[in-house]
Design a protein around this motif. Structure first.
Motif, mmCIF file in Angstrom:
data_model
loop_
_atom_site.group_PDB
_atom_site.id
_atom_site.type_symbol
_atom_site.label_atom_id
_atom_site.label_comp_id
_atom_site.label_asym_id
_atom_site.label_seq_id
_atom_site.Cartn_x
_atom_site.Cartn_y
_atom_site.Cartn_z
ATOM 1 N N UNK A 50 60.761 25.605 38.176
ATOM 2 C CA UNK A 50 60.997 24.892 36.912
ATOM 3 C C UNK A 50 61.299 25.862 35.774
ATOM 4 N N UNK A 51 60.737 27.086 35.866
ATOM 5 C CA UNK A 51 60.958 28.091 34.825
ATOM 6 C C UNK A 51 60.706 27.491 33.435
ATOM 7 N N UNK A 52 59.566 26.824 33.337
ATOM 8 C CA UNK A 52 59.237 26.063 32.122
ATOM 9 C C UNK A 52 57.980 26.665 31.501
ATOM 10 N N UNK A 53 58.171 27.336 30.380
ATOM 11 C CA UNK A 53 57.080 28.056 29.705
ATOM 12 C C UNK A 53 55.952 27.080 29.297
ATOM 13 N N UNK A 54 56.347 25.876 28.887
ATOM 14 C CA UNK A 54 55.348 24.889 28.436
ATOM 15 C C UNK A 54 54.429 24.489 29.596
ATOM 16 N N UNK A 55 55.031 24.327 30.763
ATOM 17 C CA UNK A 55 54.238 23.948 31.936
ATOM 18 C C UNK A 55 53.288 25.084 32.318
#
Ligand code: NAP
Length: 470
Positions: free
Chosen positions: A246-251
């Motif tokens: 996902x490369x999602x900092x928030x996650x």
């Protein structure tokens, strides 16, 4: 012949419902550069704004300031509000084509999904949506009773609603008094003896629906510690791969916050909020009086589903949790409207980009449109409704251009108003609502609160000097 959508022949639109999706649809209609629209909004309650007033948590005051934008929209010269007017009772679908070219249904999702487990109907087991409506002063839920004399409660689900409910149960009276929570709920919660709440996620922290600010907020409560089991917030290989992809900092941050709680020392606060993962309720068990006393949980493992999602699979390992109160918070569900097509399975009005579709013929039902949760299901935040409503209005405008709309025999505003007032003499205008709004704020400020909500239709009408017959 004058063209439709001009000052002398405005496009007349009825909007059923007054929540965010309804107001964003009206805003879009008024923004159309080459179209003059005239809108009548119908709302069952005297107070508008739907879930902004009756769903958003009382301790999230900033979110509610969005209503200022709705007040601006309502200030448009071609907008009218008919509150305390129920679709299907005071005004029916059969009435509308006489006065309007089109109607938008934006009635939201007014009930909840069930868990479908034995014991779900025991006393003490409730829909979170009922609790939310009760503490927010929704007139239909004022009489609800929640036994807050028990020690422990469970909230099933880890969405935004679940976290709201858990947080409200854990807040101190000093925190709650600063909010616009309904007085009846504040009084009841002042006497609450609940000191442990279990928030139950069936999957892991990487799949939790709640947002980072909300998870952080849990760690900042005045009277409650957050308890997380380290082993439940360690990522399994599937979740690890999902997070990396996902490369999602928030996650990543959400998982870090939860893992931080798992190693946090107790601050010795009087209440504890347990955030659990990888568990599903399989049964509620009760005493001889039929009151819930325990919840049986099964531990889950995460597996890849056929569609590439990660889903929970029961392991066969059980545990019992002693709880005297259960709130299921596994999603809202739309309710059908009289004479309007409805998809029972999905709990929505079947539609194609906002155009209502007949489930049998699969063709468009002329004149009928939908926006918001009753269109797409209960997902997204308030702002999600802006593009959703814009899509619906784009469909409506395209249909007007094609001449595909109702041909009202009495398309003047006065005729529609006369019909409404004949059916419901106690209809409430937006100016009436603004008076109620101001009164609530004045009464609240007099006792050190932001607002004292009128929590019944009778109270609202009495405050407006109108006798109630309903
Ligand atoms: P939601 O976000 O869809 O969350 C539902 C939760 O229930 C998920 O954790 C889901 O788990 C779980 N669940 C579903 N079926 C279950 C079952 N049979 N057993 C156990 N758990 C189950 O729904 P919601 O919390 O009702 O919120 C509705 C919408 O309102 C959302 O779009 C939300 O963002 C919005 N909302 C926003 C705010 C805000 O912005 N502050 C506040 C309130 C609501 P799975 O993920 O495993 O399915």
């Amino acid at each position: 012949m004058t063209a439709l959508g001009t000052p002398s022949q405005p496009l007349r639109v009825a909007v059923i419902g007054s929540g965010p999706a309804a107001f964003y649809a009206v805003e879009q209609l008024f923004k159309q550069p080459a179209l003059v629209a005239e809108v009548d909004m119908f709302e069952r309650l005297p107070a508008p704004h739907g879930l902004v007033r009756y769903g958003v948590a009382p301790d999230h005051a900033k979110i509610k300031t969005v209503t200022r934008a709705y007040d601006t929209i309502a200030g448009h010269a071609r907008f009218r509000f008919f509150g305390n007017v129920e679709f299907g009772r005071h005004v029916t679908l059969a009435d509308l084509p006489r006065h309007y070219h089109q109607v938008i249904f934006a009635t939201g999702a007014q009930t909840d999904r069930q868990m479908g487990i034995p014991g779900e109907d025991l006393a003490g087991s409730h829909a979170a949506t009922e609790f939310v409506a009760w503490y927010n002063g929704h007139p239909d839920y004022r009489g609800c009773q929640f036994d807050l004399s028990v020690d422990r409660a469970a909230v099933v689900g880890v969405g935004n609603v679940a976290i709201d409910v858990a947080r409200i149960l854990m807040r101190t009276p000093e925190e709650l008094v600063k909010t616009d929570m309904a007085s009846h709920a504040l009084d009841a919660l002042r006497g609450s003896r609940i000191h442990e709440v279990f928030l139950l996620g069936r999957r892991g922290p990487a799949q939790a629906a709640f947002t980072n600010p909300e998870v952080k907020e849990l760690g900042e409560m005045a009277g409650a510690d957050v308890v997380v089991r380290p082993e439940e917030v360690q990522l399994d290989p599937l979740s690890q791969a999902q997070v990396e992809a996902a490369n999602d900092r928030t996650l990543v941050r959400k998982i870090e916050i939860l893992q931080g709680y798992a190693v946090r020392k107790s601050e010795g606060k009087p209440r504890r909020l347990h955030v659990r993962f990888l568990v599903s309720p399989v049964e509620l068990l009760g005493d001889e009086q039929g009151r819930v006393t325990r919840m049986r949980l099964v531990r889950n493992r995460l597996v890849a589903s056929g569609t590439g999602d990660i889903k929970a699979e029961a392991t066969g390992e059980f545990e019992d949790l002693e709880v005297g109160l259960v709130f299921r918070s596994v999603g809202y569900r739309g309710v059908s409207l009289p004479d309007v097509p409805f998809d029972e399975r999905r709990g929505v009005i079947p539609n194609d980009r906002g155009r209502v579709i007949d489930p049998d013929s699969k063709g468009q039902v002329p004149g009928l449109y939908v926006a918001g949760w009753i269109k797409r299901g209960p997902s997204g935040v308030i702002g999600t409704n802006k593009p959703d409503s814009a899509e619906t209005v784009a469909s409506m405008v395209a249909d007007v251009e094609q001449g595909a709309h109702w041909q009202p025999s009495e398309p003047d505003a006065g005729a529609a108003e006369a019909l409404v007032l004949a059916r419901q003499p106690l209809a409430v205008t937006y100016a009436d609502w603004r008076r109620l709004d101001a009164l609530e704020c004045t009464q609240g400020q007099a006792c050190g609160r932001p607002r004292l909500k009128f929590a019944s239709v009778e109270e609202m009408l009495a405050a407006l000097g109108r006798a109630s017959t309903c």
